[in-house]
Design a protein around this motif. Structure first.
Motif, PDB file in Angstrom:
ATOM      1  N   TYR A  42     -18.306  -4.315 -20.943  1.00 13.95           N
ATOM      2  CA  TYR A  42     -18.164  -2.863 -20.786  1.00 13.95           C
ATOM      3  C   TYR A  42     -18.562  -2.154 -22.080  1.00 13.95           C
ATOM      4  CZ  TYR A  42     -16.531   1.652 -19.207  1.00 13.95           C
ATOM      5  OH  TYR A  42     -16.483   2.979 -18.842  1.00 13.95           O
ATOM      6  N   GLY A  43     -17.712  -2.189 -23.080  1.00 13.71           N
ATOM      7  CA  GLY A  43     -18.109  -1.707 -24.399  1.00 13.71           C
ATOM      8  C   GLY A  43     -18.349  -0.222 -24.514  1.00 13.71           C
ATOM      9  N   GLY A  44     -17.398   0.591 -24.040  1.00 12.33           N
ATOM     10  CA  GLY A  44     -17.567   2.029 -24.176  1.00 12.33           C
ATOM     11  C   GLY A  44     -16.279   2.791 -23.992  1.00 12.33           C
ATOM     12  N   VAL A  87     -16.767  -6.408 -27.112  1.00 19.35           N
ATOM     13  CA  VAL A  87     -17.845  -5.824 -27.900  1.00 19.35           C
ATOM     14  C   VAL A  87     -17.465  -4.443 -28.426  1.00 19.35           C
ATOM     15  CG1 VAL A  87     -19.591  -7.134 -26.635  1.00 19.35           C
ATOM     16  CG2 VAL A  87     -18.954  -4.852 -25.840  1.00 19.35           C
ATOM     17  N   ARG A  88     -18.134  -4.048 -29.495  1.00 15.35           N
ATOM     18  CA  ARG A  88     -17.872  -2.728 -30.074  1.00 15.35           C
ATOM     19  C   ARG A  88     -18.240  -1.614 -29.090  1.00 15.35           C
ATOM     20  NH1 ARG A  88     -20.490  -3.968 -35.946  1.00 15.35           N
ATOM     21  NH2 ARG A  88     -21.550  -5.544 -34.658  1.00 15.35           N
ATOM     22  N   GLY A  89     -17.494  -0.517 -29.199  1.00 15.03           N
ATOM     23  CA  GLY A  89     -17.556   0.547 -28.212  1.00 15.03           C
ATOM     24  C   GLY A  89     -16.308   0.532 -27.356  1.00 15.03           C
ATOM     25  N   GLY A  90     -15.678  -0.658 -27.227  1.00 19.22           N
ATOM     26  CA  GLY A  90     -14.404  -0.782 -26.534  1.00 19.22           C
ATOM     27  C   GLY A  90     -13.253  -0.413 -27.454  1.00 19.22           C
ATOM     28  N   GLY A  91     -12.037  -0.583 -26.940  1.00 12.15           N
ATOM     29  CA  GLY A  91     -10.862  -0.192 -27.711  1.00 12.15           C
ATOM     30  C   GLY A  91     -10.010  -1.348 -28.173  1.00 12.15           C
ATOM     31  N   ARG A 131     -15.652   3.662 -32.166  1.00 12.65           N
ATOM     32  CA  ARG A 131     -16.715   4.494 -32.756  1.00 12.65           C
ATOM     33  C   ARG A 131     -17.853   3.662 -33.328  1.00 12.65           C
ATOM     34  NH1 ARG A 131     -13.933   9.905 -35.403  1.00 12.65           N
ATOM     35  NH2 ARG A 131     -12.531  10.329 -33.643  1.00 12.65           N
ATOM     36  N   ALA A 132     -17.568   2.414 -33.672  1.00 13.37           N
ATOM     37  CA  ALA A 132     -18.624   1.549 -34.208  1.00 13.37           C
ATOM     38  C   ALA A 132     -19.672   1.204 -33.162  1.00 13.37           C
ATOM     39  CB  ALA A 132     -18.007   0.269 -34.768  1.00 13.37           C
ATOM     40  N   GLY A 133     -19.409   1.522 -31.874  1.00 13.46           N
ATOM     41  CA  GLY A 133     -20.371   1.262 -30.812  1.00 13.46           C
ATOM     42  C   GLY A 133     -20.707   2.511 -30.029  1.00 13.46           C
ATOM     43  N   THR A 176     -23.217  -2.332 -29.714  1.00 18.78           N
ATOM     44  CA  THR A 176     -22.624  -2.850 -28.481  1.00 18.78           C
ATOM     45  C   THR A 176     -23.517  -3.909 -27.869  1.00 18.78           C
ATOM     46  OG1 THR A 176     -21.630  -0.678 -28.062  1.00 18.78           O
ATOM     47  CG2 THR A 176     -21.735  -2.202 -26.206  1.00 18.78           C
ATOM     48  N   PHE A 177     -24.805  -3.621 -27.776  1.00 20.74           N
ATOM     49  CA  PHE A 177     -25.751  -4.562 -27.179  1.00 20.74           C
ATOM     50  C   PHE A 177     -25.931  -5.789 -28.072  1.00 20.74           C
ATOM     51  CE2 PHE A 177     -27.539  -0.155 -26.236  1.00 20.74           C
ATOM     52  CZ  PHE A 177     -26.692   0.036 -25.155  1.00 20.74           C
ATOM     53  N   ASP A 178     -25.942  -5.588 -29.394  1.00 23.86           N
ATOM     54  CA  ASP A 178     -26.072  -6.720 -30.313  1.00 23.86           C
ATOM     55  C   ASP A 178     -24.884  -7.674 -30.176  1.00 23.86           C
ATOM     56  OD1 ASP A 178     -28.432  -5.663 -31.271  1.00 23.86           O
ATOM     57  OD2 ASP A 178     -27.531  -4.775 -33.068  1.00 23.86           O
TER      58      ASP A 178
END
Length: 711
Positions: A477-479, A507-511, A519-521, A529-531
């Protein structure tokens, strides 16, 4: 398969001049869902999907397996009002949950059954809230698969409507006011009051008194605010304090407004802003002791709990529970602790798994820890109005179906809870790490050296490790600061029982690690996030869990953006993709659905710098002709008012044009919305996805008799 003589999706020369650069959009004509050529193209795609998935030799086996692993009895967390509780109940095989109420004496009654007037399962129960005395219940009900519900007020004893339904009420559950026979609620403006092509929400907070015409309900907040604003509502148990949270799409964080309802008429509350730092996000609850407690990321990425006197909202806050370096504070409720001392039960998330700790209300010092069934997800802490030592909550993990548990701070015990007339029946769900699977928690390094954690669900193996690489399904997910928490799903259970492995990276973007991780994603850093997702795939391959030819990925909504970007950025890593309700045209996402409310997450194409961010990863714009892409199943939902199905249509056409074998790219369409759906629709969707992904990764279909429901 129908008409195939002509190209199914002709490209045209549509393009935009944006800040000096040409941005091609050859399939913009597919944004018009009802045009003649779009309808003809959709008919062609429907035939392709039927041939490729619905008629596949393994589809019946996957459908049978998913159905056998779902449909268990589910009971929702109770809400207590006066001498009764309210909860959702889903019996085995039911299409939708019913809303029930139970008294202390053990009498259980159904208040609302969505299937009573619609056995198809396309009528969905939304947010609901009982009145303080338990006599009435306000609930949202969406019909015919649409996402814009009507608000109904029912008599809790008879289930009958006490007044006509109110339309355009999508939003939070109404907030009742004790002793006033009315509530505050969120309502959109009438269609004629909104500009024709404006997709923003245009919602306001209204006051309604039972028995009056809702079309005359006065707006109390929202006039003059950004039309993209979304609201949260709460009223203190004593009916004195109204708290409204406001979030605007173009800005990070939210703003809180507080009103003393005893200081003036209810239709004209005098709101005062609650102090906070710009960009921070906070939530306020005012307890039975009259103290306002703030759960906030203001000055604490992992959140902290503070307190203040609501009569002086401008005064500095007092910190009660400090931020933890290893966990995120999710919820906190005031209860009566040992020796009748006021205490706080705090819910933490550590590596996406729940923890419950008890704290002294004065000092914030931890005094106890609740013993949970395992490393799973805890949500929805509820207490009795006015206090008490008991807290109810839900628990689930990857191998355990959702159940309700009760914690009592007096003795520190956690025990299963069921409604009075179900108390002697066996509990649904298994113990964690059921005999068919083991859950592992691992970590890996992303491209920039950042440590990322990941959950693995693997078939039970005495050796503790896979002997050979297996078909593996990785979900992401990552958001929006949403954590990838463990929860039981029949699709995951079916995949693992068939011999596959399931993975879910944080992944970054999640909580999972607080607001900084979120915020890092986002925005200029969305590529991280994709990386992180690509790095998870490489780690799983390098560690021998799977191979690129056996690796499937799946995501929905923002997760659809994630797997769509993954598929076009690193296609050699993935064999098959399920991309559902996705955002894929990031240049035009603001023009449809709830897009304007997400600018704080992604950026805006109306800004030249932010356009560069969006174009750098926008999956639709990154498709390249002649490149080898994995097999892709795009799922679109025609009644989706959050993410328009145009994204899936345009991406499908772009990929089918680009790849040598268009049959590897399929589009699945369904006339449902973005969120909750019936049991039949959910199992049908899961069966279609599993059929497609298993065929693409070589996972053998399950055989009859290999599945059974969680106990």
């Amino acid at each position: 398969m129908g008409e195939e003589a002509a190209p199914p999706a002709p490209r045209d020369d549509t393009a935009d001049q944006l800040f000096g650069r040409v941005v091609a959009d050859p399939y913009r004509w597919l944004e018009e869902a009802t045009s003649e050529r779009t309808v003809r193209w959709l008919r062609y795609q429907h035939d392709r999907f039927d041939t490729g998935v619905r008629s596949h030799s393994t589809r019946a086996a996957w459908h049978r397996q998913v159905r056998s692993l779902s449909g268990a009895e589910l009971i929702g967390v109770p809400l207590w009002r006066a001498d009764r509780c309210f909860f959702e109940y889903t019996g085995p095989g039911r299409e939708q949950p019913v809303l029930c109420t139970a008294t202390a004496s053990g009498s259980v009654r159904t208040v609302l059954d969505p299937a009573a007037g619609d056995p198809s399962g396309r009528t969905v129960l939304g947010p609901w809230s009982p009145s303080p005395d338990g006599a009435l219940i306000a609930c949202q009900l969406a019909v015919e698969g649409r996402e814009e519900p009507n608000l109904r007020v029912l008599d809790a004893r008879t289930g009958r409507c006490v007044e006509r339904p109110v339309d355009r009420t999508r939003g939070p559950a109404p907030a009742w006011v004790a002793g006033q026979d009315g509530y505050f609620y969120v309502r959109g403006r009438a269609p004629g009051a909104i500009p024709a092509d404006d997709v923003r929400l245009y919602r306001r907070v209204h006051w309604h008194r039972i028995g009056t015409d809702p079309d005359t309900d006065p707006p109390v907040l929202g006039d003059g605010m950004d039309p993209s604003a979304a609201y949260t509502l709460s009223v203190s148990d004593d009916g004195r304090w109204l708290v409204v949270g406001v979030r605007v799409g173009s800005r990070r964080g939210n703003r809180l407004w507080l009103a003393d309802l005893t200081a003036g008429p209810l239709d004209k509350p005098d709101f005062h802003p609650v102090r906070s730092t710009e960009g921070s996000h906070s939530a306020v609850e005012i307890g039975p002791d009259g103290t306002a407690r703030v759960l906030t990321d203001d000055g604490a990425s992992g959140r902290r709990l503070c307190a203040f006197d609501p009569r002086s909202p401008d005064d500095p806050w007092t910190e009660v529970i400090a931020e933890r370096p290893d966990a995120v504070l999710e919820e906190a409720v005031l209860i009566e602790g040992p020796h009748a001392r006021p205490s706080i039960l705090a819910l933490w998330s550590r590596e996406a798994c729940g923890e419950l700790t008890l704290h002294d209300d004065d000092s914030g010092k931890q005094t106890a820890r609740a013993q949970l069934p395992g490393a799973g997800t805890v949500t929805r802490l509820t207490t009795r109005p006015g206090g008490g030592s008991e807290v109810w909550f839900s628990y689930t993990d990857y191998t355990t179906a959702s159940r309700v548990l009760r914690y009592d701070a007096h003795d520190g015990l956690v025990a299963p809870w069921r409604p009075p007339d179900h108390a002697s029946a066996p509990m649904a769900g298994r113990a964690p790490d059921a005999e068919w699977a083991t859950t592992l928690r691992v970590h890996y390094l992303s491209a920039d050296g950042v440590r990322v954690t990941m959950a693995l669900v693997v078939p039970r193996d005495p050796a503790g490790a896979p002997r050979t690489p297996r078909p593996l399904l990785m979900r992401g997910y990552g958001g929006f600061g949403v954590s990838a928490r463990p929860h039981y799903g029949p699709d995951v259970a079916a995949w693992v029982r068939a011999g596959g492995v399931f993975a879910e990276p944080h992944v970054r973007g999640g909580g999972e690690y607080g607001e900084r991780w979120h915020r890092a994603g986002t925005r200029a850093d969305k590529q991280r996030t994709f990386d992180d997702f690509h790095a998870a795939a490489r780690w799983l391959i390098d560690e021998g869990w799977t191979t690129p030819q056996q690796l499937a990925i799946a995501g929905t909504s923002n997760g659809g953006l994630l797997v769509g970007a993954a598929a076009v950025q690193q296609p050699q890593l993935y064999a098959a993709v399920s991309c559902a309700a996705p955002l894929l045209d990031m240049v035009r996402y603001e023009r449809s659905g709830l897009g304007p409310a997400w600018v704080h997450e992604y950026g805006s194409a109306s800004d030249p710098e932010e356009l560069q961010w969006l174009l750098s990863y926008s999956p639709y714009h990154q498709v390249r002709e002649g490149r080898a892409y994995p097999a892709v199943l795009l799922s679109a939902f025609d009644n989706d008012t959050r993410v328009d199905s145009l994204h899936a249509r345009k991406m499908c056409a772009a990929l089918q044009h680009a790849v040598p074998d268009p049959a590897r790219v399929l589009l699945r369409c369904e006339d449902l919305g973005h969120g909750t759906r019936s049991w039949s629709a959910a199992t049908g969707f899961a069966a279609d996805v599993l059929t497609f992904l298993a065929a693409g990764t070589g996972l053998a279909a399950p055989t009859p008799g290999t599945a059974r429901l969680p106990r």
